[in-house]
Design a protein around this motif. Structure first.
Motif, PDB file in Angstrom:
ATOM      1  N   SER A  13      -2.839   7.064   6.919  1.00  0.00           N
ATOM      2  CA  SER A  13      -3.118   8.013   5.850  1.00  0.00           C
ATOM      3  C   SER A  13      -2.673   9.393   6.305  1.00  0.00           C
ATOM      4  O   SER A  13      -3.132   9.879   7.349  1.00  0.00           O
ATOM      5  CB  SER A  13      -4.611   8.019   5.536  1.00  0.00           C
ATOM      6  OG  SER A  13      -4.889   8.952   4.518  1.00  0.00           O
ATOM      7  N   THR A  18      -1.691   7.023   1.383  1.00  0.00           N
ATOM      8  CA  THR A  18      -2.024   5.923   2.283  1.00  0.00           C
ATOM      9  C   THR A  18      -0.814   5.003   2.301  1.00  0.00           C
ATOM     10  O   THR A  18      -0.305   4.617   1.245  1.00  0.00           O
ATOM     11  CB  THR A  18      -3.262   5.163   1.811  1.00  0.00           C
ATOM     12  OG1 THR A  18      -4.371   6.075   1.787  1.00  0.00           O
ATOM     13  CG2 THR A  18      -3.600   4.006   2.740  1.00  0.00           C
ATOM     14  N   GLU A  83      -3.189   9.292  -2.824  1.00  0.00           N
ATOM     15  CA  GLU A  83      -4.650   9.339  -2.832  1.00  0.00           C
ATOM     16  C   GLU A  83      -5.129  10.175  -4.009  1.00  0.00           C
ATOM     17  O   GLU A  83      -4.554  11.206  -4.335  1.00  0.00           O
ATOM     18  CB  GLU A  83      -5.139   9.903  -1.497  1.00  0.00           C
ATOM     19  CG  GLU A  83      -4.787   8.979  -0.335  1.00  0.00           C
ATOM     20  CD  GLU A  83      -5.031   9.599   1.037  1.00  0.00           C
ATOM     21  OE1 GLU A  83      -5.476  10.769   1.103  1.00  0.00           O
ATOM     22  OE2 GLU A  83      -4.749   8.923   2.034  1.00  0.00           O
TER      23      GLU A  83
END
Length: 87
Positions: A13, A18, A83
């Motif tokens: 990440s 990610t 994300e």
């Protein structure tokens, strides 16, 4: 003799994404232009649905960035997911 089969999986990440990366050794040459076709496989008949299914699933998500590579005898599949709390 032939090496034992293995698969390397990395999850990281950074920078708001990610990343999932899957790497495994190629034992046969592959046609990278045909790997997405359902039924194409280097492993014999009645195979070759995995990558076609994978691609179809990923098409349903707009914030997923997939990449495929063949490097130094390895087949590498990677995708990045943005994300939700990034930005």
């Amino acid at each position: 003799g032939k090496e034992e089969p293995w698969i390397h999986i990395m999850v990281s990440s950074q920078e708001g994404y990610t990343t999932f990366r899957v790497k495994n050794r190629l034992y046969h040459s592959i046609d990278v232009h045909r790997i997405w076709q359902q039924g194409y496989s280097t492993k014999g008949k009645d195979r070759g649905i995995g990558l076609a299914s994978y691609r179809k699933i990923l098409e349903g998500y707009e914030d997923v960035l997939p990449a495929t590579a063949v490097q130094e005898g390895y087949f590498i599949q990677e995708f990045k997911i943005q994300e939700r709390n990034a930005g």
